[in-house]
Design a protein around this motif. Structure first.
Motif, PDB file in Angstrom:
ATOM      1  N   UNK A 124       0.919  -1.455  -0.115  1.00 51.39           N
ATOM      2  CA  UNK A 124      -0.031   0.062  -0.017  1.00 51.39           C
ATOM      3  C   UNK A 124       0.968   1.285  -0.128  1.00 51.39           C
ATOM      4  N   UNK A 125       1.822   1.100   0.735  1.00 53.36           N
ATOM      5  CA  UNK A 125       2.799   2.456   0.797  1.00 53.36           C
ATOM      6  C   UNK A 125       4.270   1.941   0.704  1.00 53.36           C
ATOM      7  N   UNK A 126       4.919   2.400  -0.376  1.00 56.78           N
ATOM      8  CA  UNK A 126       6.496   1.907  -0.481  1.00 56.78           C
ATOM      9  C   UNK A 126       7.224   2.488   0.386  1.00 56.78           C
ATOM     10  N   UNK A 127       8.578   1.829   0.888  1.00 55.40           N
ATOM     11  CA  UNK A 127       9.522   2.394   1.562  1.00 55.40           C
ATOM     12  C   UNK A 127       9.970   3.470   1.523  1.00 55.40           C
ATOM     13  N   UNK A 128      10.394   3.704   0.193  1.00 52.14           N
ATOM     14  CA  UNK A 128      10.730   4.978  -0.204  1.00 52.14           C
ATOM     15  C   UNK A 128       9.898   6.306   0.060  1.00 52.14           C
ATOM     16  N   UNK A 129       8.289   5.976  -0.178  1.00 49.61           N
ATOM     17  CA  UNK A 129       7.476   7.093  -0.010  1.00 49.61           C
ATOM     18  C   UNK A 129       7.442   7.386   1.441  1.00 49.61           C
ATOM     19  N   UNK A 130       7.249   6.341   2.544  1.00 45.57           N
ATOM     20  CA  UNK A 130       7.254   6.515   3.615  1.00 45.57           C
ATOM     21  C   UNK A 130       8.361   7.189   4.284  1.00 45.57           C
ATOM     22  N   UNK A 131       9.631   6.867   3.674  1.00 46.54           N
ATOM     23  CA  UNK A 131      10.787   7.458   4.002  1.00 46.54           C
ATOM     24  C   UNK A 131      10.806   8.879   3.718  1.00 46.54           C
TER      25      UNK A 131
END
Length: 596
Positions: free
Chosen positions: A446-453
């Motif tokens: 649902x939410x990629x690591x890059x976007x959350x970071x």
């Protein structure tokens, strides 16, 4: 200098100016047109004869279709109360074993931008397709014959437009590759139907839809002040369901061929081959049908631009051959071959008609094979459903949904089948917020690591018809220069849905946080007295670890504006920086991770 006019603010004044200028321009063009008509002595109608094709000159089928799609967004997806955050996960086409998704995916949307994009597209091309179909059969030949049967009844023909849109949407979902969502497949079917009859008109209509979007944006936001800023952006073409768009276009073309085959078009109504080919190429390029791409896992995609452009050109050639041979065959064969008034057909004419019919069958066969080649791979893919394997780490449970965070795990959606071709493979890994539902066959990042970071937080709306539960995801971390970041990912459940039978049980979880993920510890580069310092993420806090002479000592991270001493090193936390002091040396060792 901008002056305020009375009670009107500058933005409001600019909005009024845009609207007024547009209205004056339209009225001026209408006046010029009427003047030219009067000077030429032509008191009839020119251009599209709306009254002859539409009831009261209005494309009612298009309007009903737009209303239907809007109601789905407002009520089924809860867009009425959460306009910018509609529920999307349960309304995707996850597999054939999930009927709710298969029935709703084609008519639901990711957000208002996605919705308006498809509604504008529908408003641009659906009236052209509806005009070609007509509420009154074949240019309203005779009023008395318009109600002789259901097929000839204008009100039934109005309903044929939204009904066909629903059928095309369902077919597109059944043969769509991946968990598709959105009305764009049906919009492309309208495009395919319209482009073979009005090639350049369809291209202009799509450009006009973009112009309307710019006009609306100008009214909503008359002035935009922007500067350089950081942003996390995935490739725009990575969000395009290219297979579904191409499939919708081909379905529209095939439906258009059926209509053309059933009618005798006069010389003026027939499209020219060059105009048809140019129109299909322009539409294909303008609608990004050339954006053929592959997913490599994580946040990486590869775009095959040259291959995509070549495919659009080839598609235009195939469509042109199918349409033109169809028209020629129909014209040579005639429409009333069973009447007594038809002239006798010579042997040479029969031979020519047979040849044209053969070409039409071959060209249409090529279109059908192309459509089948696009649709075929979706069948085994949609027959696959995710198993009930446990997710890594701690999870948050909301009814049948499970949510967690993981990094470097095999993508349970893309890796359904292990395929390798042209240097690409479906066996890829993924990292980020993962959602699973065994009951619905859902497995998705649902939410990629890059976007959350980048953002530091995100909200995922879990739910279904009549209920929704938001889950808030947050990331906090400490960075050790170029050595990386130690971080943890937390999740907290929002307000429980009013329809939840287990509301009392769920209320206990409200405002509580679940630690989903703890990263590896990170060691700072500087060494003081042969001692290394590492920051370690824990479930409740961060821990400072000092290694010296094979001995390790630890202590919790001190609160802001306080300090702690470990193995002779003094650590002081000031705002978002952790300093270490030793003798006369003071170094900034760790810094709190910042987000946009």
């Amino acid at each position: 200098m901008v002056y305020q006019l009375g009670f009107l603010s500058p933005p409001t004044l600019q909005r009024l100016v845009v609207i007024a200028v547009t209205a004056i321009a339209v009225l001026t063009i209408v006046w010029i047109r009427r003047t030219q008509t009067h000077d030429n002595g032509d008191h009839g109608h020119s251009g599209l004869q709306l009254q002859d094709r539409f009831i009261l000159g209005v494309p009612w089928g298009t309007i009903l279709t737009i209303v239907f799609v809007s109601l789905v967004y407002l009520f089924l997806q809860d867009g009425l109360t959460h306009w910018r955050r509609p529920i999307t996960i349960p309304f995707r086409a996850w597999s054939y074993f999930y009927p709710l998704g298969m029935l709703t995916a084609a008519f639901t949307h990711n957000g208002p931008g996605h919705l308006f994009g498809n509604l504008f597209g529908t408003l641009a091309v659906a009236p052209l397709a509806e005009y070609a179909w007509g509420h009154f059969p074949h240019a309203r030949r005779a009023q008395s014959s318009s109600y002789s049967s259901i097929r000839m009844n204008p009100y039934a023909r109005v309903l044929a437009v939204p009904c066909t849109a629903v059928i095309v949407g369902l077919i597109g979902t059944v043969f769509g590759l991946g968990p598709v969502i959105g009305f764009s497949g049906v919009v492309f079917a309208f495009v395919g139907f319209a482009v073979i009859i009005y090639p350049l008109g369809t291209a202009l209509a799509l450009i006009g839809a973009d112009a309307i979007g710019v006009f609306i944006t100008a009214v909503q936001s008359p002035t935009l002040t922007a500067g350089g800023r950081s942003a996390y952006l995935s490739p725009w073409w990575a969000d395009i369901a290219i297979q579904g768009h191409a499939l919708g276009l081909l379905m529209g073309v095939l439906l258009g061929l059926v209509v053309i085959r059933s009618r005798q078009l006069d010389e003026q109504s027939r499209p020219r081959a060059l105009r048809l080919w140019v129109g299909v190429v322009l539409v294909g390029i303008q609608q990004s049908l050339w954006a053929v791409y592959w997913y490599r896992g994580g946040d990486t995609y590869v775009l095959y631009r040259a291959v995509g452009v070549a495919l659009v050109i080839i598609l235009a050639v195939v469509v042109t051959i199918a349409v033109m041979t169809n028209l020629n065959s129909r014209i040579h064969a005639g429409t009333n071959t069973n009447t007594d008034t038809d002239p006798p057909v010579s042997r040479d004419d029969k031979s020519e008609n047979h040849g044209l019919n053969g070409k039409w069958r071959v060209a249409t066969g090529v279109l059908l094979i192309t459509t089948a080649a696009l649709a075929g791979p979706a069948i085994p893919y949609n027959l696959y459903t995710t198993d009930n394997e446990s997710l890594p780490g701690d999870t948050v449970v909301v009814r049948d949904y499970k949510l967690t965070y993981a990094e470097g795990v095999e993508n349970g959606l893309v890796s359904a089948f292990n395929l390798t071709a042209f240097g690409e493979t479906t066996t890829v890994t993924t990292s980020g917020v993962i959602i699973q539902s065994a009951d619905r066959g859902i497995w998705t990042t649902a939410v990629s690591t890059g976007r959350l970071a980048f953002a530091g937080q995100s909200t995922v709306s879990l739910g279904g018809p009549g209920w929704r539960t938001p889950v808030h995801i947050s990331r906090t971390g400490w960075t050790a220069g170029g050595n990386g970041t130690a971080y943890r990912v937390n999740a907290s459940i929002g307000n429980a849905p009013t329809t939840n039978r287990d509301a009392d049980k769920t209320t206990k979880q409200l405002r509580s946080q679940t630690v989903l993920y703890l990263s590896d510890p990170v060691t700072a580069a500087p060494q003081l007295a042969n001692k290394t310092v590492t920051i370690v993420p824990k479930k409740t806090t961060y821990e400072l670890r000092v290694n010296a002479s094979n001995r390790t000592k630890t202590a919790p991270l001190p609160p802001t504006n306080t300090s702690v001493t470990i193995s002779g090193l003094q650590f002081e936390r000031k705002s978002k920086i952790i300093y270490v002091s030793y003798e006369q040396t003071r170094i900034a060792l760790f810094e709190a991770e910042t987000y946009n």
